[in-house]
Write a protein that holds these residues in place. Structure first.
Motif, PDB file in Angstrom:
ATOM      1  N   GLY A 144       0.797  -1.223   0.000  1.00  0.00           N
ATOM      2  CA  GLY A 144       0.000   0.000   0.000  1.00  0.00           C
ATOM      3  C   GLY A 144       0.830   1.274   0.000  1.00  0.00           C
ATOM      4  N   HIS A 145       2.085   1.171   0.457  1.00  0.00           N
ATOM      5  CA  HIS A 145       2.920   2.357   0.610  1.00  0.00           C
ATOM      6  C   HIS A 145       3.597   2.767  -0.690  1.00  0.00           C
ATOM      7  CE1 HIS A 145       5.293   5.188   3.039  1.00  0.00           C
ATOM      8  NE2 HIS A 145       6.340   4.835   2.305  1.00  0.00           N
ATOM      9  N   ILE A 146       3.999   1.768  -1.511  1.00  0.00           N
ATOM     10  CA  ILE A 146       4.729   2.037  -2.751  1.00  0.00           C
ATOM     11  C   ILE A 146       3.778   1.958  -3.937  1.00  0.00           C
ATOM     12  CG2 ILE A 146       6.580   1.270  -4.287  1.00  0.00           C
ATOM     13  CD1 ILE A 146       8.074   0.218  -1.906  1.00  0.00           C
ATOM     14  N   GLN A 147       3.859   2.935  -4.802  1.00  0.00           N
ATOM     15  CA  GLN A 147       3.108   2.920  -6.057  1.00  0.00           C
ATOM     16  C   GLN A 147       3.983   2.304  -7.140  1.00  0.00           C
ATOM     17  OE1 GLN A 147       1.736   6.763  -7.403  1.00  0.00           O
ATOM     18  NE2 GLN A 147       1.368   6.029  -9.486  1.00  0.00           N
ATOM     19  N   PHE A 148       3.464   1.281  -7.830  1.00  0.00           N
ATOM     20  CA  PHE A 148       4.229   0.618  -8.880  1.00  0.00           C
ATOM     21  C   PHE A 148       4.236   1.475 -10.134  1.00  0.00           C
ATOM     22  CE2 PHE A 148       4.940  -2.216 -12.426  1.00  0.00           C
ATOM     23  CZ  PHE A 148       5.954  -3.042 -11.971  1.00  0.00           C
ATOM     24  N   ASP A 149       5.439   1.721 -10.687  1.00  0.00           N
ATOM     25  CA  ASP A 149       5.549   2.542 -11.895  1.00  0.00           C
ATOM     26  C   ASP A 149       6.842   2.195 -12.616  1.00  0.00           C
ATOM     27  OD1 ASP A 149       5.682   4.464 -13.880  1.00  0.00           O
ATOM     28  OD2 ASP A 149       5.131   6.133 -12.577  1.00  0.00           O
ATOM     29  N   TYR A 150       6.723   1.460 -13.752  1.00  0.00           N
ATOM     30  CA  TYR A 150       7.902   1.095 -14.534  1.00  0.00           C
ATOM     31  C   TYR A 150       8.710   2.323 -14.949  1.00  0.00           C
ATOM     32  CZ  TYR A 150       7.531  -3.936 -15.462  1.00  0.00           C
ATOM     33  OH  TYR A 150       7.553  -5.303 -15.350  1.00  0.00           O
ATOM     34  N   GLU A 165      10.309   7.805  -1.093  1.00  0.00           N
ATOM     35  CA  GLU A 165       9.746   8.273  -2.365  1.00  0.00           C
ATOM     36  C   GLU A 165       8.389   7.660  -2.665  1.00  0.00           C
ATOM     37  OE1 GLU A 165      12.734   7.443  -5.328  1.00  0.00           O
ATOM     38  OE2 GLU A 165      14.314   8.341  -4.094  1.00  0.00           O
ATOM     39  N   ARG A 166       8.092   6.500  -2.064  1.00  0.00           N
ATOM     40  CA  ARG A 166       6.800   5.820  -2.202  1.00  0.00           C
ATOM     41  C   ARG A 166       6.485   5.450  -3.649  1.00  0.00           C
ATOM     42  NH1 ARG A 166       2.341   8.001   1.979  1.00  0.00           N
ATOM     43  NH2 ARG A 166       1.513   5.997   1.260  1.00  0.00           N
ATOM     44  N   ILE A 167       7.513   5.088  -4.403  1.00  0.00           N
ATOM     45  CA  ILE A 167       7.327   4.687  -5.794  1.00  0.00           C
ATOM     46  C   ILE A 167       8.425   3.708  -6.162  1.00  0.00           C
ATOM     47  CG2 ILE A 167       8.752   6.457  -6.953  1.00  0.00           C
ATOM     48  CD1 ILE A 167       6.215   6.836  -8.800  1.00  0.00           C
ATOM     49  N   GLY A 168       8.152   2.815  -7.125  1.00  0.00           N
ATOM     50  CA  GLY A 168       9.181   1.882  -7.529  1.00  0.00           C
ATOM     51  C   GLY A 168       8.628   0.738  -8.337  1.00  0.00           C
ATOM     52  N   VAL A 169       9.461  -0.296  -8.502  1.00  0.00           N
ATOM     53  CA  VAL A 169       9.091  -1.510  -9.221  1.00  0.00           C
ATOM     54  C   VAL A 169       9.255  -2.684  -8.266  1.00  0.00           C
ATOM     55  CG1 VAL A 169       9.612  -0.591 -11.510  1.00  0.00           C
ATOM     56  CG2 VAL A 169      11.436  -1.660 -10.170  1.00  0.00           C
ATOM     57  N   CYS A 170       9.078  -3.918  -8.768  1.00  0.00           N
ATOM     58  CA  CYS A 170       9.003  -5.069  -7.868  1.00  0.00           C
ATOM     59  C   CYS A 170      10.244  -5.210  -6.987  1.00  0.00           C
ATOM     60  CB  CYS A 170       8.729  -6.347  -8.637  1.00  0.00           C
ATOM     61  SG  CYS A 170       9.912  -6.733  -9.947  1.00  0.00           S
ATOM     62  N   ARG A 171      11.428  -4.872  -7.510  1.00  0.00           N
ATOM     63  CA  ARG A 171      12.634  -4.986  -6.688  1.00  0.00           C
ATOM     64  C   ARG A 171      12.582  -4.046  -5.497  1.00  0.00           C
ATOM     65  NH1 ARG A 171      18.152  -3.348  -9.106  1.00  0.00           N
ATOM     66  NH2 ARG A 171      18.450  -1.986  -7.327  1.00  0.00           N
ATOM     67  N   ASP A 172      11.964  -2.869  -5.661  1.00  0.00           N
ATOM     68  CA  ASP A 172      11.860  -1.916  -4.557  1.00  0.00           C
ATOM     69  C   ASP A 172      10.890  -2.418  -3.482  1.00  0.00           C
ATOM     70  OD1 ASP A 172      13.563   0.109  -5.824  1.00  0.00           O
ATOM     71  OD2 ASP A 172      11.914   0.311  -7.243  1.00  0.00           O
ATOM     72  N   PHE A 173       9.774  -3.024  -3.914  1.00  0.00           N
ATOM     73  CA  PHE A 173       8.853  -3.642  -2.959  1.00  0.00           C
ATOM     74  C   PHE A 173       9.591  -4.714  -2.153  1.00  0.00           C
ATOM     75  CE2 PHE A 173       5.978  -1.756  -5.961  1.00  0.00           C
ATOM     76  CZ  PHE A 173       4.725  -1.630  -5.354  1.00  0.00           C
ATOM     77  N   ALA A 174      10.336  -5.571  -2.861  1.00  0.00           N
ATOM     78  CA  ALA A 174      11.042  -6.655  -2.182  1.00  0.00           C
ATOM     79  C   ALA A 174      12.103  -6.120  -1.233  1.00  0.00           C
ATOM     80  CB  ALA A 174      11.670  -7.597  -3.211  1.00  0.00           C
ATOM     81  N   HIS A 175      12.883  -5.138  -1.682  1.00  0.00           N
ATOM     82  CA  HIS A 175      13.936  -4.593  -0.821  1.00  0.00           C
ATOM     83  C   HIS A 175      13.365  -4.006   0.467  1.00  0.00           C
ATOM     84  CE1 HIS A 175      16.988  -4.089  -4.330  1.00  0.00           C
ATOM     85  NE2 HIS A 175      17.210  -5.197  -3.661  1.00  0.00           N
ATOM     86  N   LEU A 176      12.277  -3.271   0.369  1.00  0.00           N
ATOM     87  CA  LEU A 176      11.715  -2.649   1.573  1.00  0.00           C
ATOM     88  C   LEU A 176      11.163  -3.707   2.525  1.00  0.00           C
ATOM     89  CD1 LEU A 176      11.069  -0.149   3.171  1.00  0.00           C
ATOM     90  CD2 LEU A 176       8.960   0.130   1.823  1.00  0.00           C
TER      91      LEU A 176
END
Length: 269
Positions: A144-150, A165-176
């Motif tokens: 819910g915190h990160i917005q997915f955006d290629y 920044e609350r934005i990223g791709v799947c690797r950013d979701f996984a890292h957090l």
């Protein structure tokens, strides 16, 4: 069920450039292969060899010639067809009782800055009952915190920056999510692999995916903060502390990515 998967990646290098590629299925799924993994290059006939790294990933070494290079791989693998397991009763393991091999997955790493997010993790999840539910609470929060955006992908974005920044791709979701787990003394490792659109709406173009595995009750369990629901047909390629350990292509010199194509789909028995 049977799943066909593969990739086609085209690069340009200004000079002969050594490469290490992590694109082969992980060793623990090798027995499930129904057609051997094929690997081709254009130009053809480039010498290459494979080895296992410190995390058990199959790595391929070769030298890209000056100019254009295309690498292509393809295989078919058997899968249970079942979604990821959900075990709500799985418990956290105290650090003192963890196996030695889990300890590295409690520590900070290049993209997972436990020192910068420790207090935040305890503030957010410290009061949540330990175990599966707490890991799921982390995934719910990250989803819910990160917005997915290629279009906002950035190779250097860390977990702390993704949280800010609350934005990223799947690797950013996984890292957090990995970072929050480690801050709470729950071993977590980063996973890269194929995840097709089996049982869910089709997403095009297809890409490699990132998720995480968490040590609970004496075993590694799959969690996916990006999709945040059980999925069918995951094919693990590589595992490590974070994306630093599992780059698809590590080039020891400059290169330009010209094209990138991935496929993963069910095929008839």
């Amino acid at each position: 069920m049977l799943i066909r998967y593969g990739y086609e990646i085209a690069l340009t290098c200004p000079q002969p450039t050594p490469l290490v590629c992590l694109l082969a299925v992980h060793e623990d799924r090798a027995a499930d292969l129904r057609t051997p993994e094929t690997f081709f290059t254009t130009p053809a006939g480039l010498a290459n060899s494979t080895y296992l790294d410190l995390y058990g990933n199959r790595c391929r070494r070769l030298t890209a010639p000056a100019g254009d290079l295309t690498i292509w791989g393809d295989a078919t693998i058997a899968d249970s067809g079942l979604p990821d397991r959900v075990l709500p009763e799985a418990r956290e393991v105290p650090v003192i009782d963890l196996p030695d091999h889990c300890l590295v997955y409690l520590m900070g790493s290049r993209y997972c800055e436990t020192d910068r997010l420790s207090q935040t993790a305890w503030d957010l999840f410290g009061a949540v009952a330990p175990g599966w539910g707490r890991v799921q609470a982390i995934c719910d929060y990250v989803n819910g915190h990160i917005q997915f955006d290629y279009m906002q992908a950035r190779a250097t974005r860390t977990a702390f920056e993704a949280w800010q920044e609350r934005i990223g791709v799947c690797r950013d979701f996984a890292h957090l999510a990995v970072t929050f787990c480690r801050c709470l003394n729950i071993p977590a490792r980063y996973v890269n692999g194929h995840l097709g659109d089996i049982g869910v709406p089709v997403v095009d173009p297809m890409d490699f995916s990132a998720w995480m595995e968490v040590w609970l009750d004496g075993a590694w369990h799959t969690f996916d903060p990006r999709n945040n629901k059980p999925r069918i047909g995951r094919i693990v390629v590589a595992r490590g502390r974070d994306a630093t350990d599992v780059p698809l292509i590590n080039s020891f010199g400059p290169h330009v990515l010209k094209s990138f194509r991935v496929w993963t789909y069910e095929v008839a028995e």
